[in-house]
Design a protein around this motif. Structure first.
Motif, PDB file in Angstrom:
ATOM      1  N   LYS A 148      -6.991  -1.597   4.765  1.00 34.85           N
ATOM      2  CA  LYS A 148      -6.794  -2.321   3.501  1.00 34.85           C
ATOM      3  C   LYS A 148      -6.263  -3.705   3.804  1.00 34.85           C
ATOM      4  O   LYS A 148      -5.358  -3.853   4.642  1.00 34.85           O
ATOM      5  CB  LYS A 148      -5.829  -1.590   2.565  1.00 34.85           C
ATOM      6  N   PHE A 150      -5.012  -7.424   1.797  1.00 42.76           N
ATOM      7  CA  PHE A 150      -4.532  -7.916   0.498  1.00 42.76           C
ATOM      8  C   PHE A 150      -4.937  -9.368   0.280  1.00 42.76           C
ATOM      9  O   PHE A 150      -4.671 -10.215   1.132  1.00 42.76           O
ATOM     10  CB  PHE A 150      -3.004  -7.810   0.420  1.00 42.76           C
ATOM     11  N   HIS A 181      -7.426  -5.328  -1.933  1.00 41.26           N
ATOM     12  CA  HIS A 181      -6.657  -5.564  -3.162  1.00 41.26           C
ATOM     13  C   HIS A 181      -7.096  -6.947  -3.628  1.00 41.26           C
ATOM     14  O   HIS A 181      -6.731  -7.954  -3.032  1.00 41.26           O
ATOM     15  CB  HIS A 181      -5.156  -5.524  -2.869  1.00 41.26           C
ATOM     16  N   VAL A 236     -10.077  -1.771  -4.441  1.00 41.68           N
ATOM     17  CA  VAL A 236      -9.101  -0.775  -4.925  1.00 41.68           C
ATOM     18  C   VAL A 236      -8.607  -1.144  -6.324  1.00 41.68           C
ATOM     19  O   VAL A 236      -8.701  -2.289  -6.742  1.00 41.68           O
ATOM     20  CB  VAL A 236      -7.899  -0.632  -3.953  1.00 41.68           C
ATOM     21  N   HIS A 237      -8.077  -0.173  -6.981  1.00 41.65           N
ATOM     22  CA  HIS A 237      -7.442  -0.272  -8.318  1.00 41.65           C
ATOM     23  C   HIS A 237      -8.014  -1.377  -9.195  1.00 41.65           C
ATOM     24  O   HIS A 237      -7.286  -2.274  -9.634  1.00 41.65           O
ATOM     25  CB  HIS A 237      -5.921  -0.356  -8.201  1.00 41.65           C
TER      26      HIS A 237
HETATM   27 ZN    ZN Z   1      -3.077  -3.005  -4.029  1.00 43.30          ZN
END
Ligand code: ZN
Ligand code: URP
Ligand code: ZN
Length: 461
Positions: A148, A150, A181, A236-237
Motif C-alpha cells: 500500500k 499513500f 490511498h 482502497v476505501h
Molecule cells: Zn488509507
C-alpha cells in the motif's frame, strides 16, 4: 464432519447441498451425502452457507496519530470471527528509513500466538531507499503479494508520484498488487492549515477540508500511473461518486483498476461529523464521510462491478481516551473507525435484504473477489473440494441490533450503534474447526495461520 440441509451459496450459484469436511478442507459436496460412522453432523436447516468472509483492509495494533489502534490481533480477529470473517489481510507499516523486511518481522510478532483466524499481510511502503525495489521482490517471495502506498498524509505516510510509479513498474514485473490511498495530500494539507488558522477546529472540519475532487484527482493520477507502468492498481476505501466515475471510465477503457468501498461510505454521511459536542470524532477517518448523494452511487457501483470488494478499513480508536487527543484540534483526532465485526451483517441487510445485491454478488464482494485479487483463491473464498473449510452458517432471519454494549471489538463505541439488521452468522468454521457457535467463541487464541499469498492472483488476466 457433514453440514446438511443448508443452502450453499457461492459467487456463482445457490443450491441445497451437503458439505463434507475432512480435517481442514472441504472434501466433497453433494445433494445428499450419507453420514459415515462417527461423523459429526451440523444441521443447517433454514440456513445459508457462505465461504468465510475475507476482509482485506484492517489495521490491528497499528501506531498511528500519536496512539495505537485499540484492537490487537487477538481481539480484532476474534471480533471478525463473530461477524463471519475468517480471513483478514492487515497492513504492516515500514517506518521511514527502515528496511521493508523489518516491518514484516514486527507484524509477525504482533500476530503470532494471538491471531484467532488466518491472516495475510500487505506492506505499507513509506520509503524506497536504495534497496527498496529489490526488497519488494523479496517480500513478494515471502507471500506478501501486495503493497500500500499513500497519496495523502504528507510528512507521515505520503510518498511522491515518482515513488508510486517506480513501485508500480516493479509490480508490473513481480506480479504483486499495489493498493493506493487516493487523496491529493498536498492540496488537502493547505486547506486544513487554512481552516485551523481560522479557528475551525471541530470534527466537522475534517470532512469539510477533504474535497471529493481531491479524491477523484488522485484516482485519476493512479489510473494514469497504472496505464503507463502496465501494472494493475487497487484503490482502497473509495468514498465518492466522483472517484467512482474515474474508476469506471478507466475500467471501460480496459485499464486494470480495481476498487473497494466500506460499509461506512455506503451507510453514513457527513452529517455524522456534525454531531453535537465532540461526538463527530467517532466518525473521523479518511477519506471522510460524504454528502448524501454519494452512497446510492456506491451501491450502484457494487451492483455493476465498478467496485469489486467491500472491506472495512477497521482502524479502531476509543472515544474516551484516544479520539479525545483531538478535542481542540480536529487534525489531532486519530483517523480511523471500527467495523471488522459488522461487515457481513450490514452488507447482507442493506444490500441483499433491500434488493440491491443478489446473494451471489454479496458472496463475491465479501469473500470470492478479495481472495482472487489478493492471491488466496481457491484456497479461500470458495466452497469446493480442496478449499479450506472456512465456512459461515448464516441465519438469514436472525434479528440483531448492533451496539458497543454487545460487540466484541475492543472499542468503546460503534459507528452503527442501534442499527437493526436481519441476518447474522450462527456458526463459523475456520479450517474445519468450529470457532463461533450461537454467540460463543469456541476457537483458540493463536490458532490463526499466516497465509503466504501468490502474486498474479489472476483476477485481472
Ligand atoms: Zn488509507
Ligand atoms: O482513517 C483511516 N482510514 N485510517 C486508517 C489508515 C488509512 O488511511 O487507511
Ligand atoms: Zn486503512
Amino acid at each position: 464432519m457433514l453440514i446438511r440441509n443448508g443452502t450453499v451459496v457461492t459467487s456463482k450459484d445457490s443450491r441445497p447441498a451437503t458439505i463434507r469436511i475432512e480435517g481442514e478442507h472441504i472434501k466433497e459436496l453433494g445433494p445428499i451425502l450419507k453420514a459415515a460412522a462417527g461423523e459429526q453432523i451440523i444441521d443447517a436447516t433454514g440456513m445459508l452457507v457462505f465461504p468465510g468472509g475475507i476482509d482485506v483492509h484492517t489495521h490491528l495494533d497499528m501506531p498511528f496519530g500519536g496512539t495505537t489502534s485499540s484492537d490487537d490481533f487477538e481481539t480484532g480477529t476474534k471480533a471478525a470471527a463473530f461477524g463471519g470473517t475468517t480471513t483478514l489481510i492487515d497492513f504492516a507499516i515500514q517506518p521511514k528509513g527502515t528496511r521493508m523486511r523489518d516491518a514484516l518481522d514486527t507484524w509477525w510478532k504482533k500476530a503470532q500466538n494471538r491471531a484467532c483466524i488466518d491472516y495475510g499481510l500487505h506492506l505499507i511502503v513509506t520509503d524506497l531507499g536504495t534497496a527498496g525495489l529489490d526488497d519488494m521482490d523479496e517480500i513478494v517471495k515471502e507471500g506478501v503479494a501486495s503493497f500500500k502506498l499513500f497519496m495523502a498524509y504528507p510528512g507521515v505516510l505520503m510518498v511522491d508520484d515518482a515513488t508510486i510509479f517506480q513501485a508500480l513498474s516493479r509490480t508490473a514485473k513481480n506480479g504483486a498488487l499495489i493498493c493506493l490511498h487516493a487523496e491529493n495530500g498536498g492540496i488537502i494539507d493547505v486547506i486544513v492549515r487554512r481552516a485551523i488558522a481560522e479557528g475551525k477546529t471541530a470534527p466537522i472540519y475534517h470532512g469539510l477540508t477533504r474535497p471529493v475532487t481531491a479524491e477523484a484527482e488522485a484516482v485519476h493520477r493512479a489510473v494514469a500511473m497504472s496505464e503507463i507502468s502496465g501494472a494493475p492498481v487497487y484503490i482502497v476505501h473509495l468514498s465518492s461518486e466522483d472517484a467512482l466515475n474515474e474508476v469506471r471510465e478507466a475500467r471501460d477503457r480496459g485499464v486494470p483498476v480495481f476498487a473497494e468501498t466500506c460499509p461506512q461510505y455506503l451507510l453514513l454521511t457527513i452529517d455524522e461529523l456534525a454531531r453535537p459536542g465532540f461526538e463527530g470524532a467517532k466518525y473521523v477517518f479518511t477519506p471522510p464521510l460524504r454528502e448524501k448523494q454519494h452512497p446510492p452511487k456506491l451501491w450502484e457501483g457494487l451492483k455493476h462491478d465498478h467496485l469489486q470488494v467491500v472491506s472495512t478499513d477497521h482502524c479502531p480508536f476509543c472515544f474516551e481516551d484516544q479520539k479525545i487527543l483531538g478535542k481542540d484540534d480536529f487534525t489531532k483526532i486519530p483517523n480511523g473507525g471500527p467495523g471488522v465485526e459488522n461487515r457481513l451483517q450490514l452488507l447482507f441487510n442493506y444490500g441483499v435484504n433491500e434488493g440491491k445485491l443478489s446473494l451471489n454478488r454479496f458472496v463475491e464482494l465479501v469473500s470470492t473477489t478479495p481472495a482472487k485479487l489478493f492471491g488466496l483463491y481457491p484456497r479461500k473464498g470458495e466452497i469446493a473440494p480442496g478449499s479450506d473449510a472456512d465456512l459461515v452458517i448464516w441465519d438469514p432471519k436472525a434479528a440483531y441490533t448492533i451496539s458497543a454494549k454487545t460487540h466484541h471489538m475492543r472499542v468503546d463505541y460503534s459507528m452503527f450503534e442501534g442499527f437493526q439488521v436481519t441476518g447474522n452468522a450462527r456458526t463459523v468454521l475456520s479450517r474445519g474447526e468450529i470457532i463461533v457457535d450461537n454467540g460463543k467463541f469456541l476457537g483458540r487464541t493463536g490458532r490463526g495461520n499466516f497465509l503466504k499469498r501468490v502474486a498474479r492472483g489472476g483476477a485481472w488476466q
